[in-house]
Design a protein around this motif. Sequence first.
Motif, short mmCIF file in Angstrom:
data_model
loop_
_atom_site.label_atom_id
_atom_site.label_comp_id
_atom_site.label_asym_id
_atom_site.label_seq_id
_atom_site.Cartn_x
_atom_site.Cartn_y
_atom_site.Cartn_z
N SER A 96 -7.02 -19.27 -13.19
CA SER A 96 -7.84 -19.29 -11.98
C SER A 96 -8.70 -18.03 -11.92
CB SER A 96 -6.95 -19.36 -10.73
OG SER A 96 -6.28 -18.14 -10.52
N ASP A 97 -9.50 -17.96 -10.88
CA ASP A 97 -10.29 -16.75 -10.66
C ASP A 97 -9.73 -15.95 -9.48
OD1 ASP A 97 -11.00 -18.45 -8.62
OD2 ASP A 97 -13.14 -18.06 -8.74
N GLU A 98 -8.47 -16.21 -9.13
CA GLU A 98 -7.80 -15.48 -8.06
C GLU A 98 -7.06 -14.28 -8.63
OE1 GLU A 98 -5.56 -17.65 -5.11
OE2 GLU A 98 -6.48 -19.50 -5.83
N VAL A 99 -7.05 -13.19 -7.87
CA VAL A 99 -6.35 -11.99 -8.28
C VAL A 99 -5.44 -11.51 -7.15
CG1 VAL A 99 -8.13 -11.24 -9.90
CG2 VAL A 99 -8.27 -10.50 -7.54
N VAL A 100 -4.43 -10.74 -7.51
CA VAL A 100 -3.54 -10.11 -6.54
C VAL A 100 -3.47 -8.62 -6.86
CG1 VAL A 100 -2.16 -12.14 -6.03
CG2 VAL A 100 -1.49 -10.66 -7.89
N ARG A 101 -3.26 -7.82 -5.83
CA ARG A 101 -3.16 -6.38 -6.04
C ARG A 101 -1.96 -6.04 -6.90
NH1 ARG A 101 -4.29 -2.38 -1.17
NH2 ARG A 101 -3.92 -0.97 -2.89
N SER A 102 -2.11 -5.02 -7.73
CA SER A 102 -1.01 -4.56 -8.56
C SER A 102 -0.72 -3.11 -8.23
CB SER A 102 -1.35 -4.73 -10.04
OG SER A 102 -2.47 -3.94 -10.38
N GLY A 103 0.18 -2.50 -8.97
CA GLY A 103 0.57 -1.12 -8.71
C GLY A 103 1.59 -1.06 -7.59
N PRO A 104 1.95 0.15 -7.19
CA PRO A 104 2.97 0.30 -6.14
C PRO A 104 2.58 -0.38 -4.82
CG PRO A 104 2.55 2.40 -7.21
CD PRO A 104 1.54 1.43 -7.74
N ALA A 105 1.32 -0.28 -4.43
CA ALA A 105 0.89 -0.92 -3.18
C ALA A 105 1.00 -2.43 -3.28
CB ALA A 105 -0.54 -0.52 -2.85
N GLY A 106 0.64 -3.00 -4.42
CA GLY A 106 0.74 -4.44 -4.61
C GLY A 106 2.17 -4.93 -4.60
N VAL A 107 3.06 -4.17 -5.23
CA VAL A 107 4.48 -4.55 -5.26
C VAL A 107 5.06 -4.53 -3.85
CG1 VAL A 107 6.78 -3.85 -6.04
CG2 VAL A 107 4.85 -3.79 -7.63
N LEU A 108 4.82 -3.46 -3.13
CA LEU A 108 5.35 -3.36 -1.77
C LEU A 108 4.76 -4.43 -0.86
CD1 LEU A 108 5.43 0.50 -1.38
CD2 LEU A 108 7.39 -1.03 -1.50
N TYR A 109 3.46 -4.67 -0.98
CA TYR A 109 2.81 -5.68 -0.14
C TYR A 109 3.33 -7.08 -0.45
CZ TYR A 109 -0.79 -8.25 2.33
OH TYR A 109 -1.44 -9.10 3.18
N ALA A 110 3.64 -7.34 -1.72
CA ALA A 110 4.16 -8.65 -2.11
C ALA A 110 5.53 -8.92 -1.49
CB ALA A 110 4.24 -8.76 -3.62
N TRP A 111 6.33 -7.88 -1.28
CA TRP A 111 7.68 -8.06 -0.76
C TRP A 111 7.78 -7.92 0.76
CZ3 TRP A 111 11.14 -10.52 -3.38
CH2 TRP A 111 11.07 -10.51 -4.76
N VAL A 168 2.73 -9.61 -9.90
CA VAL A 168 2.68 -8.15 -9.85
C VAL A 168 3.80 -7.52 -10.68
CG1 VAL A 168 2.74 -6.17 -8.29
CG2 VAL A 168 1.63 -8.27 -7.56
N LEU A 169 4.98 -8.12 -10.65
CA LEU A 169 6.13 -7.55 -11.35
C LEU A 169 6.17 -7.92 -12.83
CD1 LEU A 169 8.89 -8.14 -8.68
CD2 LEU A 169 7.77 -6.00 -9.23
N LEU A 170 5.79 -9.13 -13.15
CA LEU A 170 5.86 -9.61 -14.53
C LEU A 170 4.46 -9.62 -15.13
CD1 LEU A 170 8.28 -12.60 -13.83
CD2 LEU A 170 8.88 -10.29 -14.53
N THR A 171 3.94 -8.44 -15.44
CA THR A 171 2.54 -8.32 -15.88
C THR A 171 2.36 -8.45 -17.39
OG1 THR A 171 2.73 -5.92 -16.02
CG2 THR A 171 1.94 -6.84 -13.94
N LYS A 172 3.44 -8.51 -18.15
CA LYS A 172 3.31 -8.60 -19.60
C LYS A 172 2.60 -9.91 -19.97
CE LYS A 172 5.87 -8.27 -23.89
NZ LYS A 172 7.18 -8.14 -24.51
N GLY A 173 1.50 -9.78 -20.72
CA GLY A 173 0.74 -10.94 -21.14
C GLY A 173 -0.26 -11.43 -20.11
N ARG A 174 -0.34 -10.79 -18.97
CA ARG A 174 -1.29 -11.20 -17.94
C ARG A 174 -2.54 -10.31 -18.02
NH1 ARG A 174 1.43 -14.87 -14.84
NH2 ARG A 174 3.59 -14.43 -14.36
N GLU A 175 -3.63 -10.84 -17.50
CA GLU A 175 -4.88 -10.08 -17.46
C GLU A 175 -4.81 -9.08 -16.31
OE1 GLU A 175 -8.67 -12.22 -18.22
OE2 GLU A 175 -7.41 -13.99 -17.89
N ARG A 176 -5.02 -7.82 -16.65
CA ARG A 176 -5.03 -6.76 -15.65
C ARG A 176 -6.39 -6.08 -15.66
NH1 ARG A 176 -0.61 -3.30 -17.83
NH2 ARG A 176 -1.04 -4.53 -19.66
N GLY A 177 -6.79 -5.61 -14.49
CA GLY A 177 -8.07 -4.93 -14.39
C GLY A 177 -8.31 -4.42 -12.99
N THR A 178 -9.58 -4.24 -12.66
CA THR A 178 -9.96 -3.77 -11.32
C THR A 178 -11.00 -4.71 -10.74
OG1 THR A 178 -11.71 -2.35 -12.20
CG2 THR A 178 -9.52 -1.35 -11.89
N VAL A 179 -11.04 -4.76 -9.44
CA VAL A 179 -12.06 -5.53 -8.74
C VAL A 179 -12.68 -4.63 -7.69
CG1 VAL A 179 -10.44 -6.52 -7.05
CG2 VAL A 179 -12.60 -7.67 -7.52
#
Length: 169
Positions: free
Chosen positions: A112-127, A52-63
């Motif tokens: 992989s085909d696994e995703v994690v939430r991003s954005g403010p909610a994803g950052v807070l949830y990860a921590w 979530v924090l180091l998104t540079k070069g990662r695939e981002r999108g919506t599900v």
Amino acid sequence: MIPAMPASAAAVRPRQGSSAVLRFGRIAAMGTVTALILIAGVWASWGTAQYVLLTKGRERGTVEVTGCGGGSCSGPYSPVSAGSQARERVVIEDSVAVAKGRTYAVVVKPGSDEVVRSGPAGVLYAWVPWGGALLLASVVVAGGLRRTRVAWGMAGAGVALLTAAFFAV
């Protein structure tokens, strides 16, 4: 013993020495426990937070979550970042942060085909695990190290993080 020295002064010295050793032992043991709790909280959080924090070069999108079962939810992935490709089905962990029929901003875990939430909610949830570790460590700091102000600060930070994650998710 010197006749001019009171008997009580000679008896006090060994007690002072042993109490200093015990105090040092308590501080060392509780400091180690506190450090281990905080490191474990960061370690548990970093497994998700790194994506979530180091998104540079990662695939981002919506599900768009279309189905849930067995501890995970799935749905089609629509890319947002350059170089990302659409997928018919990706998997996201089924938790309080995910509901069927909703669309979420996500980051794909590499390879992989696994995703994690991003954005403010994803950052807070990860921590969230680190917030729990702060709360637990504050009890050790207050009771074992007897540093109540530091403990209140740690507990306040943990509660603030958990509360922010609760309202963001």
